[in-house]
Design a protein around this motif. Structure first.
Motif, PDB file in Angstrom:
ATOM      1  N   LEU A 396      66.519 -35.473  47.172  1.00 42.44           N
ATOM      2  CA  LEU A 396      67.746 -34.744  46.826  1.00 42.44           C
ATOM      3  C   LEU A 396      68.842 -35.752  46.491  1.00 42.44           C
ATOM      4  N   PRO A 397      68.780 -36.369  45.323  1.00 41.72           N
ATOM      5  CA  PRO A 397      69.769 -37.396  44.963  1.00 41.72           C
ATOM      6  C   PRO A 397      71.184 -36.816  44.909  1.00 41.72           C
ATOM      7  N   GLY A 398      72.139 -37.629  45.355  1.00 39.56           N
ATOM      8  CA  GLY A 398      73.524 -37.183  45.360  1.00 39.56           C
ATOM      9  C   GLY A 398      73.817 -36.120  46.397  1.00 39.56           C
ATOM     10  N   LEU A 399      72.984 -36.026  47.435  1.00 44.98           N
ATOM     11  CA  LEU A 399      73.154 -35.000  48.476  1.00 44.98           C
ATOM     12  C   LEU A 399      74.541 -35.076  49.088  1.00 44.98           C
ATOM     13  N   ARG A 400      75.228 -33.914  49.174  1.00 43.58           N
ATOM     14  CA  ARG A 400      76.587 -33.848  49.711  1.00 43.58           C
ATOM     15  C   ARG A 400      76.892 -32.415  50.127  1.00 43.58           C
ATOM     16  N   LEU A 401      77.883 -32.254  50.975  1.00 45.90           N
ATOM     17  CA  LEU A 401      78.316 -30.911  51.353  1.00 45.90           C
ATOM     18  C   LEU A 401      78.823 -30.169  50.121  1.00 45.90           C
ATOM     19  N   ASP A 402      78.543 -28.868  50.068  1.00 41.18           N
ATOM     20  CA  ASP A 402      78.987 -28.036  48.959  1.00 41.18           C
ATOM     21  C   ASP A 402      80.503 -27.836  49.066  1.00 41.18           C
ATOM     22  N   PRO A 403      81.285 -28.360  48.128  1.00 42.77           N
ATOM     23  CA  PRO A 403      82.745 -28.244  48.244  1.00 42.77           C
ATOM     24  C   PRO A 403      83.241 -26.821  48.055  1.00 42.77           C
ATOM     25  N   ASP A 404      82.416 -25.930  47.512  1.00 43.51           N
ATOM     26  CA  ASP A 404      82.851 -24.559  47.230  1.00 43.51           C
ATOM     27  C   ASP A 404      82.401 -23.556  48.287  1.00 43.51           C
ATOM     28  N   THR A 405      81.678 -24.035  49.314  1.00 47.80           N
ATOM     29  CA  THR A 405      81.183 -23.134  50.353  1.00 47.80           C
ATOM     30  C   THR A 405      81.658 -23.616  51.717  1.00 47.80           C
TER      31      THR A 405
END
Length: 428
Positions: A396-405
């Motif tokens: 999962l490249p670039g894995l990060r928290l969803d900024p919209d959720t």
């Protein structure tokens, strides 16, 4: 066994409803940050009379199991460490009262020397060598199968879509259970140790799970196999001081009871631990980037995550004699809460204990316990978490928290969990 079972796509099922009452009882979604209150209690006195939950005005499993005047709670690292190491003063027989009726007699409620003898029969199933066989035989395949389901979507909930299912799947395959039975397996185990549901429901789940395990035992006695049940069936101990027997095996009832203990203890705590470690990294992008670039940091990230947010707030013991903990009297017969979460945030042992910092100087924590009852599945939990982190970062490249959720992060008192972990990542 492993190749055949992991080649199929994971079965769809939803066991969240079975956990809802348990989570509510333990303050999940209600208590965001218990550490200021735990620190206040610790600063007032190392040991307080009464339960932990009462200090937060929550019902709590501890208040269901024992009356307030029958409990004492220890809030310092030194105090918790002393209680867990001193089996002569603090008995694990407390667990007979809390879960013994539904699980059966297991090493969890035994004290030395009985505990040592039974543990020596079971421990060969959980060596580092055996965990290496699990990892390369089926664990990595299970992780890949779950990631395949959402990898092309660019978003997922790593708690609901992955961590909630992964550890129970590992135990089921390790035991030799057909994957088609996984939904029913999870349903039984979700009810088994849940004091928020009726005793009748828990006993029914205990019987049903026992029947599933007994079928596997019968098959392994007829035809040996290298899975977990097979290892336990073959386990032997030469000990002339064991009821006069010099050659001892586990009985069917003992294996069934152990699996009833292992599944909720291993699967549910590992699920919660994975969510908290992931949230720690995802909410600290600089540390996540460091781990992504250097996978040798994964073990220390796991240890810091376990220290920072332990899945289970406290373990219990029963004082078998009048004694003293950190200068405070504890009387015989009292149920003693040892909140490892408070111990792991003791500022006398860690600087900035409430911060998540994978680069801090390593100091042993008590999340896996210490003393005779140190977690039997410690190598399994660490392996499962390491494999999960490694493959998540790989695939999962670039894995990060969803900024919209919105994400509530880790919540709870008796249990600490990130129930939802919405993330986004780059698609292939």
């Amino acid at each position: 066994m492993a190749d055949q079972q992991t080649s199929d796509a994971p079965t769809e099922f939803d066991a969240f409803d079975a956990f809802a009452a348990k989570n509510a009882l333990n303050g999940v979604g209600v208590v965001k940050d218990p550490y200021p209150r735990l620190a206040e209690l610790r600063s007032q006195c190392p040991v307080h009379q009464g339960s932990v939950s009462a200090r937060f005005d929550l019902p709590g499993a501890d208040r269901i199991i024992a009356a307030e005047d029958e409990q004492a709670s220890v809030y310092t690292y030194q105090g918790v460490d002393a209680v867990l190491r001193d089996a002569a003063s603090f008995s694990s027989s407390w667990y007979r009262m809390s879960i013994g009726d539904v699980i059966g007699r297991t090493i969890l409620e035994m004290d030395p020397p009985e505990h040592r003898r039974f543990r020596s029969l079971i421990s060969p199933a959980f060596t580092r060598r055996e965990m290496d066989r699990w990892e390369h035989g089926f664990v990595r395949g299970i992780v890949d199968a779950y990631l395949d389901r959402f990898r092309a979507d660019g978003r997922a909930d790593l708690a609901a879509d992955f961590a909630f299912h992964y550890p129970i799947h590992v135990i089921a395959v390790a035991a030799g259970l057909p994957v088609v039975d996984l939904p029913e397996f999870y349903r039984h185990t979700a009810l088994l140790t849940n004091v928020a549901v009726s005793q009748d429901e828990r006993l029914a789940a205990s019987r049903d799970l026992g029947a599933m395990v007994q079928e596997l035992i019968d098959a392994r006695r007829a035809e040996p196999a290298d899975d977990l049940i097979g290892v336990l069936v073959r386990a032997r101990l030469n000990d002339e001081d064991w009821d006069g027997a010099s050659d001892r095996q586990l009985t069917d009832d003992e294996i069934v009871a152990f699996l009833r203990l292992l599944v909720p203890a291993g699967a549910q705590t590992t699920y919660r631990a994975i969510t908290t470690v992931l949230y720690g990294l995802l909410s600290h992008p600089d540390q996540l980037a460091a781990v992504r670039a250097d996978r040798s940091l994964i073990p220390q990230a796991i240890e810091e995550g376990l220290r920072w947010e332990v899945p289970l707030l406290a373990v219990g013991r029963t004082a078998v004699r009048d004694t003293v903990v950190e200068g405070c009297p504890v009387r015989a017969g009292q149920h003693v809460n040892a909140p490892v979460a408070a111990a792991n945030h003791d500022p006398s042992r860690w600087e900035r204990p409430d911060e998540f910092d994978i680069f801090r100087t390593p100091v042993p924590h008590v999340s896996f316990g210490v003393g005779p009852h140190v977690c039997l599945g410690i190598h399994a939990a660490r392996m499962e978490m390491r494999v999960a982190l490694d493959l998540l970062l790989d695939r999962l490249p670039g894995l990060r928290l969803d900024p919209d959720t919105p994400c509530d992060g880790v919540t709870g008192l008796g249990l600490r969990t990130a129930v939802r972990l919405p993330v986004v990542f780059d698609t292939p």
